[in-house]
Motif scaffolding. Structure first.
Motif, PDB file in Angstrom:
ATOM      1  N   LEU A 219       0.810  -1.218   0.000  1.00  0.00           N
ATOM      2  CA  LEU A 219       0.000   0.000   0.000  1.00  0.00           C
ATOM      3  C   LEU A 219       0.845   1.271   0.000  1.00  0.00           C
ATOM      4  N   PHE A 220       1.876   1.307   0.850  1.00  0.00           N
ATOM      5  CA  PHE A 220       2.625   2.540   1.061  1.00  0.00           C
ATOM      6  C   PHE A 220       3.893   2.635   0.210  1.00  0.00           C
ATOM      7  N   GLY A 221       4.382   1.481  -0.272  1.00  0.00           N
ATOM      8  CA  GLY A 221       5.643   1.486  -0.982  1.00  0.00           C
ATOM      9  C   GLY A 221       6.804   1.636  -0.016  1.00  0.00           C
ATOM     10  N   TYR A 222       8.016   1.664  -0.549  1.00  0.00           N
ATOM     11  CA  TYR A 222       9.178   1.793   0.331  1.00  0.00           C
ATOM     12  C   TYR A 222      10.337   2.412  -0.435  1.00  0.00           C
ATOM     13  N   GLU A 223      11.258   2.993   0.326  1.00  0.00           N
ATOM     14  CA  GLU A 223      12.469   3.567  -0.245  1.00  0.00           C
ATOM     15  C   GLU A 223      13.584   2.516  -0.244  1.00  0.00           C
ATOM     16  N   ARG A 224      14.571   2.750  -1.086  1.00  0.00           N
ATOM     17  CA  ARG A 224      15.710   1.846  -1.130  1.00  0.00           C
ATOM     18  C   ARG A 224      16.389   1.801   0.239  1.00  0.00           C
ATOM     19  N   GLY A 225      16.657   0.590   0.703  1.00  0.00           N
ATOM     20  CA  GLY A 225      17.312   0.423   1.990  1.00  0.00           C
ATOM     21  C   GLY A 225      16.379   0.478   3.177  1.00  0.00           C
ATOM     22  N   ALA A 226      15.070   0.556   2.932  1.00  0.00           N
ATOM     23  CA  ALA A 226      14.113   0.617   4.049  1.00  0.00           C
ATOM     24  C   ALA A 226      14.174  -0.644   4.904  1.00  0.00           C
ATOM     25  N   TYR A 227      14.485  -1.778   4.267  1.00  0.00           N
ATOM     26  CA  TYR A 227      14.717  -3.021   4.992  1.00  0.00           C
ATOM     27  C   TYR A 227      15.661  -3.882   4.151  1.00  0.00           C
ATOM     28  N   THR A 228      16.008  -5.047   4.635  1.00  0.00           N
ATOM     29  CA  THR A 228      17.102  -5.839   4.062  1.00  0.00           C
ATOM     30  C   THR A 228      16.980  -6.064   2.563  1.00  0.00           C
ATOM     31  N   ASP A 229      15.792  -6.470   2.090  1.00  0.00           N
ATOM     32  CA  ASP A 229      15.637  -6.814   0.676  1.00  0.00           C
ATOM     33  C   ASP A 229      15.218  -5.637  -0.199  1.00  0.00           C
ATOM     34  N   ALA A 230      15.135  -4.450   0.371  1.00  0.00           N
ATOM     35  CA  ALA A 230      14.686  -3.283  -0.408  1.00  0.00           C
ATOM     36  C   ALA A 230      15.862  -2.688  -1.181  1.00  0.00           C
ATOM     37  N   ARG A 231      16.245  -3.359  -2.272  1.00  0.00           N
ATOM     38  CA  ARG A 231      17.402  -2.903  -3.063  1.00  0.00           C
ATOM     39  C   ARG A 231      17.047  -1.711  -3.938  1.00  0.00           C
ATOM     40  N   ASN A 232      15.772  -1.578  -4.261  1.00  0.00           N
ATOM     41  CA  ASN A 232      15.317  -0.446  -5.075  1.00  0.00           C
ATOM     42  C   ASN A 232      14.049   0.129  -4.458  1.00  0.00           C
ATOM     43  N   ALA A 233      13.840   1.422  -4.673  1.00  0.00           N
ATOM     44  CA  ALA A 233      12.605   2.049  -4.194  1.00  0.00           C
ATOM     45  C   ALA A 233      11.418   1.530  -4.987  1.00  0.00           C
ATOM     46  N   LYS A 234      10.266   1.462  -4.340  1.00  0.00           N
ATOM     47  CA  LYS A 234       9.052   0.974  -5.009  1.00  0.00           C
ATOM     48  C   LYS A 234       7.856   1.817  -4.577  1.00  0.00           C
ATOM     49  N   PRO A 235       7.130   2.415  -5.516  1.00  0.00           N
ATOM     50  CA  PRO A 235       5.918   3.152  -5.132  1.00  0.00           C
ATOM     51  C   PRO A 235       4.828   2.189  -4.687  1.00  0.00           C
ATOM     52  N   GLY A 236       3.986   2.625  -3.757  1.00  0.00           N
ATOM     53  CA  GLY A 236       2.904   1.788  -3.267  1.00  0.00           C
ATOM     54  C   GLY A 236       1.637   1.959  -4.094  1.00  0.00           C
ATOM     55  N   LEU A 237       0.596   1.236  -3.709  1.00  0.00           N
ATOM     56  CA  LEU A 237      -0.650   1.259  -4.471  1.00  0.00           C
ATOM     57  C   LEU A 237      -1.385   2.584  -4.334  1.00  0.00           C
ATOM     58  N   PHE A 238      -1.188   3.302  -3.218  1.00  0.00           N
ATOM     59  CA  PHE A 238      -1.785   4.640  -3.119  1.00  0.00           C
ATOM     60  C   PHE A 238      -1.260   5.531  -4.244  1.00  0.00           C
ATOM     61  N   GLU A 239       0.035   5.435  -4.519  1.00  0.00           N
ATOM     62  CA  GLU A 239       0.627   6.228  -5.599  1.00  0.00           C
ATOM     63  C   GLU A 239       0.228   5.675  -6.965  1.00  0.00           C
ATOM     64  N   ALA A 240       0.161   4.344  -7.084  1.00  0.00           N
ATOM     65  CA  ALA A 240      -0.204   3.731  -8.367  1.00  0.00           C
ATOM     66  C   ALA A 240      -1.621   4.100  -8.790  1.00  0.00           C
ATOM     67  N   ALA A 241      -2.482   4.381  -7.820  1.00  0.00           N
ATOM     68  CA  ALA A 241      -3.878   4.721  -8.114  1.00  0.00           C
ATOM     69  C   ALA A 241      -4.086   6.215  -8.351  1.00  0.00           C
ATOM     70  N   GLU A 242      -3.012   6.971  -8.485  1.00  0.00           N
ATOM     71  CA  GLU A 242      -3.106   8.425  -8.658  1.00  0.00           C
ATOM     72  C   GLU A 242      -4.059   8.796  -9.793  1.00  0.00           C
ATOM     73  N   GLY A 243      -5.026   9.663  -9.485  1.00  0.00           N
ATOM     74  CA  GLY A 243      -6.004  10.090 -10.484  1.00  0.00           C
ATOM     75  C   GLY A 243      -7.107   9.089 -10.723  1.00  0.00           C
ATOM     76  N   GLY A 244      -7.072   7.957  -9.993  1.00  0.00           N
ATOM     77  CA  GLY A 244      -8.078   6.915 -10.187  1.00  0.00           C
ATOM     78  C   GLY A 244      -8.679   6.461  -8.875  1.00  0.00           C
ATOM     79  N   THR A 245      -8.821   5.146  -8.733  1.00  0.00           N
ATOM     80  CA  THR A 245      -9.507   4.565  -7.577  1.00  0.00           C
ATOM     81  C   THR A 245      -8.671   3.452  -6.978  1.00  0.00           C
ATOM     82  N   LEU A 246      -8.575   3.427  -5.644  1.00  0.00           N
ATOM     83  CA  LEU A 246      -7.953   2.313  -4.925  1.00  0.00           C
ATOM     84  C   LEU A 246      -9.054   1.537  -4.217  1.00  0.00           C
TER      85      LEU A 246
END
Length: 467
Positions: A219-246
């Motif tokens: 839902l929220f996504g994460y920044e690179r390095g936020a936890y052990t396996d977070a090698r790259n930043a990832k936007p969450g579904l709130f951001e993916a639904a921008e201009g639409g519906t979640l």
């Protein structure tokens, strides 16, 4: 059938070399020595990929590209030339070319680009299919039925959908209530497609199907390095639904800690990725759905009251199938016809006694259960006529042929017909609750289950104390 690649090249030796190489790697090929012939071939056969030289006798490669895009939009075009320039490459890409290769050609590189073109084509076809499917199921015509509850529901959907505007922020949240299988997702899609947000994305997630920690990351996504396996930043579904519906399906089963964060997102209209420092403003309408009795969940400490009152600004209740009367047979005919055409099976007809049983049956699984019954009939029933006994249902609301003897052994009299296990369980739980004066502790003891299991079963069957 192998993918077809058209080679539009006036140098015969090069064209034959390209065709031979691609055929050796599993492609079908065709050659055209001029732009006019290449366009004519494309009109007749719609090749998967066209490899076009930019310098040709007659019309040049850029004009061939334009005409191919006109007559066969699904054909991917790769341009090639011995006279490369930045201007010609930019112009080719602007007109819709997928890629641009320089001569002398590296045939292995060409094959890699052709593979990329085919992968791109598959993705575009899938996206086109999904858009058509979403449009088909998203409109009110996808909500089949003419009963009073469904007419009311359609009217409410139209009213609520019109209240939202993507320019004016996320808009009011919507809560969709209803038993399992009634079609809550269909209602959510209709709200989206009838709203000004219809051109935006419709993003859905089932909150009960994912562990709480993974759900938060989704839902929220994460920044690179936020936890052990977070090698790259990832936007969450709130951001993916921008201009639409979640669409948050089964929101009633969301973890309590995550409910706090969801409430903050709704109130502040912003989201901060896990490990992030800055909040990001969002513009996505949030629709929640659940089959859970949220007021009972609040009393039990399983759902936050502040979130409940925040998400129930606008509430839609989808009626159970058993309350929809003649819609049951209308839907049965619809599913029988749809699955017959989908699986290329002979048409089948429901007899009057079959229709009568469909109307009597309580449908604990609602529309989903009815669809599964009709799919099975369409696939396996050998006769063109479907009688009551062919449906594999019990005799409706008549007493279940289940007896518990003095020794506690369950005896089922199958000579009177089949049973519906969910309906037997529902009746047993309801009887235990009534016998114990709706005291859950006593009822759970009598049923030999934990109080938590009983609570889950009560939510599943929407059993509530009288009054």
């Amino acid at each position: 059938m192998p993918p077809l690649v058209l080679v539009v090249e006036d140098e015969t030796i090069l064209a034959e070399a390209i065709a031979t190489y691609l055929e050796r790697h599993g492609y079908a090929t065709a050659m055209a020595p001029s732009g006019e012939e290449g366009v004519r071939f494309t009109e007749e056969t719609s090749p998967d990929v066209a490899v076009v030289d930019i310098r040709l006798p007659g019309i040049d490669g850029l004009e061939v590209l334009r005409r191919i895009r006109d007559v066969s939009p699904s054909t991917e075009v790769i341009m090639m030339t011995a006279h490369a320039s930045v201007a010609s490459a930019v112009e080719a890409m602007r007109r819709g070319a997928l890629d641009y290769l320089n001569k002398p050609l590296d045939l292995e590189e060409l094959r890699v680009v052709v593979d990329k073109a085919l992968a791109h084509q598959r993705i575009q076809r899938e996206l086109s299919y999904l858009k058509r499917r979403d449009a088909a199921v998203g409109h009110l015509s996808g909500i089949i039925g003419d009963s009073a509850p469904i007419r009311t529901l359609r009217h409410q959907i139209e009213q609520i959908a019109a209240l939202d505007s993507p320019e004016g922020g996320p808009g009011p949240t919507v809560l969709i209530l209803g038993e399992t299988g009634v079609g809550k997702e269909l209602v959510a899609r209709a709200l989206h497609h009838l709203s000004p947000r219809s051109a935006g994305p419709f993003v859905e997630i089932n909150c009960a199907a994912i562990p709480a920690t993974l759900l938060e990351a989704e839902l929220f996504g994460y920044e690179r390095g936020a936890y052990t396996d977070a090698r790259n930043a990832k936007p969450g579904l709130f951001e993916a639904a921008e201009g639409g519906t979640l669409f948050l399906d089964e929101i009633g089963h969301m973890d309590l800690a995550l409910q706090v964060k969801l409430l903050k997102v709704i109130e502040e209209k912003s989201v901060r990725r896990i490990g992030g420092l800055r909040p990001k403003t969002i513009n996505a309408r949030i629709i929640g759905a659940t089959n859970r009795d949220l007021e009972a969940a609040i009393r039990e400490g399983a759902f936050r009251a502040d979130l409940y009152y925040r998400i129930k600004v606008l509430t839609l209740e989808v009626p159970p199938l058993r309350a929809r009367g003649a819609d049951i047979t209308l839907l049965a005919w619809h599913f029988l016809d749809r699955f017959g055409r989908q699986y290329a099976r002979p048409p089948k007809e429901l007899t009057p006694d079959a229709e009568a049983l469909l109307l009597r049956y309580p449908w604990p699984g609602n529309v989903r259960e009815l669809a599964h019954v009709m799919e099975r009939i369409a696939l396996l029933h050998p006769s063109p006529f479907v009688k009551a006994e062919d449906l594999g249902l019990s005799g409706g609301k008549a007493a279940m042929p289940v007896i518990v003897d003095a020794a506690g052994t369950v005896v089922v009299d199958f000579t009177t017909g089949g049973i519906v296990l969910d309906e037997v369980e529902r009746q047993l739980i309801e009887a235990a609750l009534e016998a114990s004066g709706w005291n859950r502790t006593v009822a759970a003891q009598r049923l030999g289950m934990s109080k938590e299991t009983l609570r889950y079963r009560m939510e599943k069957y929407r059993l509530r104390p009288p009054g």
